[in-house]
Scaffold this motif. Structure first.
Motif, PDB file in Angstrom:
ATOM      1  N   ILE A   1       4.252  16.977  -1.972  1.00 15.40           N
ATOM      2  CA  ILE A   1       4.495  16.634  -3.378  1.00 15.40           C
ATOM      3  C   ILE A   1       3.562  15.521  -3.829  1.00 15.40           C
ATOM      4  O   ILE A   1       2.975  15.573  -4.916  1.00 15.40           O
ATOM      5  N   GLN A   2       3.420  14.505  -2.969  1.00 20.75           N
ATOM      6  CA  GLN A   2       2.530  13.389  -3.301  1.00 20.75           C
ATOM      7  C   GLN A   2       1.079  13.852  -3.399  1.00 20.75           C
ATOM      8  O   GLN A   2       0.330  13.400  -4.259  1.00 20.75           O
ATOM      9  N   LEU A   3       0.677  14.770  -2.515  1.00 19.62           N
ATOM     10  CA  LEU A   3      -0.690  15.308  -2.527  1.00 19.62           C
ATOM     11  C   LEU A   3      -0.949  16.083  -3.818  1.00 19.62           C
ATOM     12  O   LEU A   3      -2.006  15.920  -4.455  1.00 19.62           O
TER      13      LEU A   3
ATOM     14  N   ILE B 271      -2.634   3.869  -3.163  1.00 17.42           N
ATOM     15  CA  ILE B 271      -1.192   4.097  -3.018  1.00 17.42           C
ATOM     16  C   ILE B 271      -0.914   5.564  -2.704  1.00 17.42           C
ATOM     17  O   ILE B 271      -0.128   5.885  -1.810  1.00 17.42           O
ATOM     18  N   ASP B 272      -1.583   6.461  -3.429  1.00 19.03           N
ATOM     19  CA  ASP B 272      -1.397   7.900  -3.203  1.00 19.03           C
ATOM     20  C   ASP B 272      -1.802   8.291  -1.778  1.00 19.03           C
ATOM     21  O   ASP B 272      -1.058   8.999  -1.081  1.00 19.03           O
ATOM     22  N   ILE B 273      -2.979   7.847  -1.351  1.00 17.61           N
ATOM     23  CA  ILE B 273      -3.490   8.200  -0.023  1.00 17.61           C
ATOM     24  C   ILE B 273      -2.612   7.603   1.075  1.00 17.61           C
ATOM     25  O   ILE B 273      -2.261   8.282   2.049  1.00 17.61           O
ATOM     26  N   PHE B 274      -2.232   6.333   0.921  1.00 19.86           N
ATOM     27  CA  PHE B 274      -1.377   5.678   1.912  1.00 19.86           C
ATOM     28  C   PHE B 274      -0.041   6.415   2.043  1.00 19.86           C
ATOM     29  O   PHE B 274       0.456   6.637   3.152  1.00 19.86           O
ATOM     30  N   THR B 275       0.536   6.790   0.905  1.00 17.74           N
ATOM     31  CA  THR B 275       1.837   7.467   0.907  1.00 17.74           C
ATOM     32  C   THR B 275       1.748   8.818   1.608  1.00 17.74           C
ATOM     33  O   THR B 275       2.633   9.189   2.388  1.00 17.74           O
ATOM     34  N   ILE B 276       0.674   9.572   1.333  1.00 19.78           N
ATOM     35  CA  ILE B 276       0.488  10.877   1.974  1.00 19.78           C
ATOM     36  C   ILE B 276       0.362  10.721   3.486  1.00 19.78           C
ATOM     37  O   ILE B 276       0.992  11.459   4.262  1.00 19.78           O
ATOM     38  N   ILE B 277      -0.449   9.762   3.922  1.00 19.70           N
ATOM     39  CA  ILE B 277      -0.629   9.520   5.360  1.00 19.70           C
ATOM     40  C   ILE B 277       0.684   9.056   5.996  1.00 19.70           C
ATOM     41  O   ILE B 277       1.055   9.492   7.095  1.00 19.70           O
ATOM     42  N   PHE B 278       1.394   8.189   5.295  1.00 23.22           N
ATOM     43  CA  PHE B 278       2.653   7.640   5.793  1.00 23.22           C
ATOM     44  C   PHE B 278       3.688   8.743   6.015  1.00 23.22           C
ATOM     45  O   PHE B 278       4.266   8.858   7.101  1.00 23.22           O
ATOM     46  N   PHE B 279       3.893   9.574   5.000  1.00 20.61           N
ATOM     47  CA  PHE B 279       4.865  10.665   5.106  1.00 20.61           C
ATOM     48  C   PHE B 279       4.426  11.702   6.130  1.00 20.61           C
ATOM     49  O   PHE B 279       5.248  12.243   6.887  1.00 20.61           O
ATOM     50  N   SER B 280       3.130  12.002   6.163  1.00 25.48           N
ATOM     51  CA  SER B 280       2.614  12.997   7.115  1.00 25.48           C
ATOM     52  C   SER B 280       2.806  12.526   8.551  1.00 25.48           C
ATOM     53  O   SER B 280       3.159  13.321   9.437  1.00 25.48           O
TER      54      SER B 280
ATOM     55  N   GLN C 181       6.593   2.256  -5.553  1.00 26.44           N
ATOM     56  CA  GLN C 181       7.375   1.595  -6.588  1.00 26.44           C
ATOM     57  C   GLN C 181       6.506   0.823  -7.584  1.00 26.44           C
ATOM     58  O   GLN C 181       6.921   0.563  -8.714  1.00 26.44           O
ATOM     59  N   TRP C 182       5.287   0.476  -7.171  1.00 23.20           N
ATOM     60  CA  TRP C 182       4.411  -0.285  -8.064  1.00 23.20           C
ATOM     61  C   TRP C 182       4.005   0.515  -9.288  1.00 23.20           C
ATOM     62  O   TRP C 182       4.206   0.047 -10.428  1.00 23.20           O
ATOM     63  N   PRO C 183       3.418   1.716  -9.142  1.00 25.34           N
ATOM     64  CA  PRO C 183       3.086   2.482 -10.354  1.00 25.34           C
ATOM     65  C   PRO C 183       4.326   2.923 -11.130  1.00 25.34           C
ATOM     66  O   PRO C 183       4.284   3.036 -12.361  1.00 25.34           O
ATOM     67  N   TYR C 184       5.439   3.171 -10.410  1.00 27.61           N
ATOM     68  CA  TYR C 184       6.671   3.588 -11.084  1.00 27.61           C
ATOM     69  C   TYR C 184       7.148   2.508 -12.052  1.00 27.61           C
ATOM     70  O   TYR C 184       7.361   2.764 -13.242  1.00 27.61           O
TER      71      TYR C 184
END
Length: 222
Positions: free
Chosen positions: A207-209, A82-91, A132-135
């Motif tokens: 921030i996610q990174l 989730i962390d890696i996907f989010t970073i790639i997505f936002f980047s 939203q899953w870990p949240y």
């Protein structure tokens, strides 16, 4: 979690769900940004259906998270994905806007084919919102441990209804407030939108990174 403890006077399960979801929705995020741009270009009805699509997906997220909160939180590889996907997505989004800085035309939500079907657009985008899953899993774990909510009860159903309404109100409030300042106050930022979105999504990625490295560091220390 500390904020919830401060508001321990909220005994009403519906109000608790509404408050938690509203506080989680109001901070600046990509779904809020898209909701705002949809309001600016397509109006209130399109924005309403877009948010309803988001709420529809969130209902299933809440249901699953309430049943499998402990299991989800313990899945370290899943959380890392989730962390890696989010970073790639936002980047990726940040790079898109960066390479369009200086163009005569800023990005328009109207360029997306799915914008003709705002409800489906909301479904698709919130399905990709893995954060939203870990949240919600972490939130449920806290609520269950402190016995503010009991699992698999009518109380949880009321909590979910409150949370869904909180998401709807929070996103609509963000969109309407943004519309007020951008249109009614005639803020002249149109030509700077690509730059603003570049900084926004680059900031979210950063921030996610940082959060990802902090979590990895905590795990190593433990």
């Amino acid at each position: 979690m500390k904020n919830i403890a401060k508001f321990s006077f909220i005994k009403n399960t519906f109000a608790l769900g509404f408050f938690i979801s509203l506080m989680g929705t109001l901070p600046l995020g990509y779904l809020n940004v898209i909701g705002l741009q949809l309001l600016l270009e397509k109006g209130n009805w399109a924005t309403t259906f877009f948010i309803l699509g988001i709420v529809f997906i969130e209902f299933f997220v809440l249901k699953i998270a309430s049943l499998a909160a402990k299991w989800l939180v313990e899945q370290k590889k899943f959380l890392l994905f989730i962390d890696i996907f989010t970073i790639i997505f936002f980047s990726s989004i940040a790079f898109y806007f960066y390479f369009n800085i200086g163009n005569e035309k800023n990005f328009s939500i109207s360029k997306l084919q799915l914008v003709q079907f705002p409800f489906i657009l909301g479904l698709v985008l919130n399905s990709l919102n893995f954060m939203q899953w870990p949240y919600w899993s972490g939130m449920y774990l806290y609520l269950f441990r402190t016995e503010k909510i009991k699992p698999n009860t009518r109380q949880n159903t009321i909590f979910i209804i409150g949370a869904l309404l909180g998401t709807f109100v929070g996103m609509m409030l963000f969109a309407q407030t943004g519309n007020y300042f951008l249109i009614n106050k005639k803020a002249l930022i149109g030509k700077y939108l690509n730059s603003i979105f570049t900084l926004l999504f680059a900031g979210l990625a950063l921030i996610q990174l940082i959060n990802m490295f902090r979590k990895r560091r905590k795990v190593k220390l433990i």
